[in-house]
Design a protein around this motif. Structure first.
Motif, PDB file in Angstrom:
ATOM      1  N   HIS A 192      -1.005   8.977  -9.034  1.00 31.53           N
ATOM      2  CA  HIS A 192      -0.260   7.956  -8.486  1.00 31.53           C
ATOM      3  C   HIS A 192       0.024   6.954  -9.440  1.00 31.53           C
ATOM      4  O   HIS A 192       1.155   6.233  -9.437  1.00 31.53           O
ATOM      5  CB  HIS A 192      -0.578   7.744  -6.919  1.00 31.53           C
ATOM      6  CG  HIS A 192      -0.365   8.750  -6.119  1.00 31.53           C
ATOM      7  ND1 HIS A 192      -0.907   8.978  -4.868  1.00 31.53           N
ATOM      8  CD2 HIS A 192       0.112  10.181  -6.213  1.00 31.53           C
ATOM      9  CE1 HIS A 192      -0.910   9.974  -4.186  1.00 31.53           C
ATOM     10  NE2 HIS A 192      -0.254  10.750  -5.195  1.00 31.53           N
ATOM     11  N   VAL A 193      -0.925   6.697 -10.022  1.00 32.63           N
ATOM     12  CA  VAL A 193      -1.056   5.601 -11.109  1.00 32.63           C
ATOM     13  C   VAL A 193      -0.219   5.997 -12.121  1.00 32.63           C
ATOM     14  O   VAL A 193       0.828   5.099 -12.348  1.00 32.63           O
ATOM     15  CB  VAL A 193      -2.436   5.138 -11.542  1.00 32.63           C
ATOM     16  CG1 VAL A 193      -2.224   4.000 -12.511  1.00 32.63           C
ATOM     17  CG2 VAL A 193      -3.261   4.400 -10.402  1.00 32.63           C
ATOM     18  N   GLU A 194      -0.185   6.809 -12.622  1.00 31.73           N
ATOM     19  CA  GLU A 194       0.574   7.482 -13.856  1.00 31.73           C
ATOM     20  C   GLU A 194       2.056   7.635 -13.404  1.00 31.73           C
ATOM     21  O   GLU A 194       2.745   7.250 -14.131  1.00 31.73           O
ATOM     22  CB  GLU A 194      -0.037   8.894 -14.280  1.00 31.73           C
ATOM     23  CG  GLU A 194      -1.391   8.987 -14.698  1.00 31.73           C
ATOM     24  CD  GLU A 194      -1.800  10.185 -15.245  1.00 31.73           C
ATOM     25  OE1 GLU A 194      -0.921  11.091 -15.329  1.00 31.73           O
ATOM     26  OE2 GLU A 194      -2.960  10.539 -15.623  1.00 31.73           O
ATOM     27  N   LEU A 195       2.191   8.151 -11.983  1.00 31.12           N
ATOM     28  CA  LEU A 195       3.554   8.231 -11.646  1.00 31.12           C
ATOM     29  C   LEU A 195       4.325   6.929 -11.555  1.00 31.12           C
ATOM     30  O   LEU A 195       5.469   6.728 -12.035  1.00 31.12           O
ATOM     31  CB  LEU A 195       3.468   8.840 -10.001  1.00 31.12           C
ATOM     32  CG  LEU A 195       4.939   8.665  -9.377  1.00 31.12           C
ATOM     33  CD1 LEU A 195       5.776   9.879 -10.173  1.00 31.12           C
ATOM     34  CD2 LEU A 195       4.602   9.000  -7.965  1.00 31.12           C
ATOM     35  N   ASN A 234       1.137  -2.498  -6.454  1.00 30.12           N
ATOM     36  CA  ASN A 234       1.281  -1.151  -6.011  1.00 30.12           C
ATOM     37  C   ASN A 234      -0.088  -0.652  -5.857  1.00 30.12           C
ATOM     38  O   ASN A 234      -1.027  -0.690  -6.845  1.00 30.12           O
ATOM     39  CB  ASN A 234       2.073  -0.067  -6.935  1.00 30.12           C
ATOM     40  CG  ASN A 234       3.462  -0.876  -7.141  1.00 30.12           C
ATOM     41  OD1 ASN A 234       4.260  -0.486  -6.306  1.00 30.12           O
ATOM     42  ND2 ASN A 234       3.371  -1.474  -8.063  1.00 30.12           N
ATOM     43  N   ILE A 235      -0.603  -0.542  -4.526  1.00 27.46           N
ATOM     44  CA  ILE A 235      -1.943   0.241  -4.113  1.00 27.46           C
ATOM     45  C   ILE A 235      -1.774   1.591  -3.992  1.00 27.46           C
ATOM     46  O   ILE A 235      -0.905   1.941  -3.032  1.00 27.46           O
ATOM     47  CB  ILE A 235      -2.736  -0.484  -3.071  1.00 27.46           C
ATOM     48  CG1 ILE A 235      -3.109  -1.948  -3.349  1.00 27.46           C
ATOM     49  CG2 ILE A 235      -4.059   0.103  -2.890  1.00 27.46           C
ATOM     50  CD1 ILE A 235      -3.426  -2.848  -2.164  1.00 27.46           C
ATOM     51  N   THR A 238       0.938  -1.046  -0.046  1.00 23.51           N
ATOM     52  CA  THR A 238       0.065  -0.040  -0.065  1.00 23.51           C
ATOM     53  C   THR A 238       0.836   1.131   0.113  1.00 23.51           C
ATOM     54  O   THR A 238       2.127   1.091   0.220  1.00 23.51           O
ATOM     55  CB  THR A 238      -0.995  -0.082   1.194  1.00 23.51           C
ATOM     56  OG1 THR A 238      -0.105   0.118   2.541  1.00 23.51           O
ATOM     57  CG2 THR A 238      -1.549  -1.445   1.405  1.00 23.51           C
ATOM     58  N   VAL A 239       0.460   2.375  -0.119  1.00 21.05           N
ATOM     59  CA  VAL A 239       1.109   3.810  -0.420  1.00 21.05           C
ATOM     60  C   VAL A 239       2.158   3.557  -1.656  1.00 21.05           C
ATOM     61  O   VAL A 239       3.186   3.913  -1.113  1.00 21.05           O
ATOM     62  CB  VAL A 239       1.488   4.160   1.021  1.00 21.05           C
ATOM     63  CG1 VAL A 239       0.472   4.891   1.877  1.00 21.05           C
ATOM     64  CG2 VAL A 239       2.584   3.535   1.754  1.00 21.05           C
ATOM     65  N   GLY A 240       1.990   2.882  -2.334  1.00 21.78           N
ATOM     66  CA  GLY A 240       2.822   2.695  -3.561  1.00 21.78           C
ATOM     67  C   GLY A 240       3.603   3.665  -4.039  1.00 21.78           C
ATOM     68  O   GLY A 240       4.789   3.790  -4.602  1.00 21.78           O
TER      69      GLY A 240
END
Length: 378
Positions: free
Chosen positions: A214-217, A207-208, A184-186
């Protein structure tokens, strides 16, 4: 004792946190003596020290930072905030000014007589101490990790907590017989390190994250499986990622709420696919380790994941003790070798000691927002 050309002062400014019996906590700039190094000790001029989530408990003891106000004096400023739960669970530290800061980086400016201490003189080191928010610290050589020549002290500052935690997660996964893991907090600094480790070591990773950005990152950094817990499709996306990776162990920094149970349920759904119905669920063991408390609410488990599961706490220090000296040295060497690549950290703010007790700055860094990590530069 030997010194380099930098004079070692007799006193240092530092940050100390004091809980008072009226249910308040004060983080204050104070002064302390710089102890002369013993045979196996060195004096480090601290040039950088990060504020990690694990530091917040000692800094503010669970205080409501919306109540933060300025206190202290012009020479030794401070910030005071109210602790909603009072002093419950804090009895051992009431009235005691506690040192703060788990790790840091700097230059060794004085050394004791031993060969190990002398070898560090003039070197940039990262260190772990529990008292890194200061200008100078006298430390045992075993607490220091020497960096390669040319390493910036800011890079060395975060060489213990996040890097060794990320490596420890992968080592724990392997030791317990799992082949992929969930984190979590990926998108955090630690999460990005873990992603780089898993890519390099060919470890399947889920990764959550909590935002689409944050997905894009992470996908931009090569992550193969990133799921957004704020998306309507989160549960289905999580199941798909677990099916693709076979991950059966998770490390959760959130702690509170239903996320740990949601992960276990998704693991069980994948594990039981194609099996005959059993009231006890699949035989696949599913493990969630809680290693943080970004959500301080109770951990809620809706028991829909069979009987082959465990949930518990995970901390770095017990892991290293169990791993043994040889493994710990191996991991530390990798961190030093890759401190500007795999284990690089990014910061959103840099603070002096005085800045760190400014109420508005304290409110900001206490949020621990992704991309806004604070670095103290004494």
């Amino acid at each position: 004792m030997s010194n380099d050309s930098t004079a070692v002062p007799s006193t240092t400014r530092e940050l100390r946190s004091t809980v008072t019996d009226d249910g308040a906590v004060t983080l204050a700039v104070s002064e302390a003596e710089v102890a002369a190094p013993g045979p196996d000790e060195v004096v480090v001029r601290i040039q950088a020290a990060p504020i990690n989530p694990s530091d917040l408990g000692m800094l503010f003891a669970g205080a409501d930072m919306s109540t933060a106000t300025a206190s202290g004096t012009a020479e030794l400023p401070a910030v005071t905030a109210t602790i909603p739960s009072g002093t419950a669970g804090l009895g051992g530290r009431v009235g005691i000014p506690m040192p703060t800061g788990n790790e840091g980086g700097g230059t060794v400016v004085a050394a004791g007589e031993s060969e190990a201490a002398q070898a560090l003189l003039g070197k940039v080191v990262g260190f772990i101490s529990g008292s890194s928010y200061a200008e100078y610290r006298t430390l045992n050589v075993a607490s220091c990790l020497p960096m390669h020549d040319g390493t910036d002290p800011e890079d060395a500052a975060a060489c213990f907590v996040n890097p060794l935690t990320a490596l420890g997660m992968v080592e724990t996964m392997r030791a317990e017989g799992h082949t992929g893991l969930v984190h979590t907090v990926g998108a955090s600094n630690l999460g990005q390190m873990l992603n780089r480790i898993c890519l390099a070591d060919d470890v399947p990773l889920v990764n959550i994250v909590r935002k689409a950005a944050h997905v894009e990152l992470l996908t931009g950094q090569g992550a193969k499986h990133v799921v957004d817990s704020s998306a309507d499709s989160f549960n289905d996306d999580l199941v798909d990622a677990l099916r693709a990776t076979g991950a059966t162990i998770a490390f959760d920094a959130i702690g509170g709420g239903e996320l740990a149970g949601t992960i276990l349920a998704a693991m069980e759904k994948v594990a039981s696919e194609g099996d005959e119905f059993s009231r006890y669920g699949s035989d696949t063991h599913k493990q969630v380790y809680i290693y943080g408390g970004l959500d301080r609410s109770p951990t809620t488990l809706n028991r829909n994941f069979g009987m082959s599961w465990s949930i518990g706490g995970w901390l770095l220090t017990p892991f290293l003790m169990k791993a043994g000296q040889a493994k710990s040295d191996e991991l530390r060497t990798r961190v030093a070798d890759e401190i500007t690549t795999t284990f690089a950290s990014q910061y959103g703010m840099r603070l002096t000691l005085d800045d760190a007790v400014d109420p508005e700055q304290a409110k900001r860094y206490a949020k621990m927002a992704t991309g806004d990590k604070a670095l103290i530069t004494p």
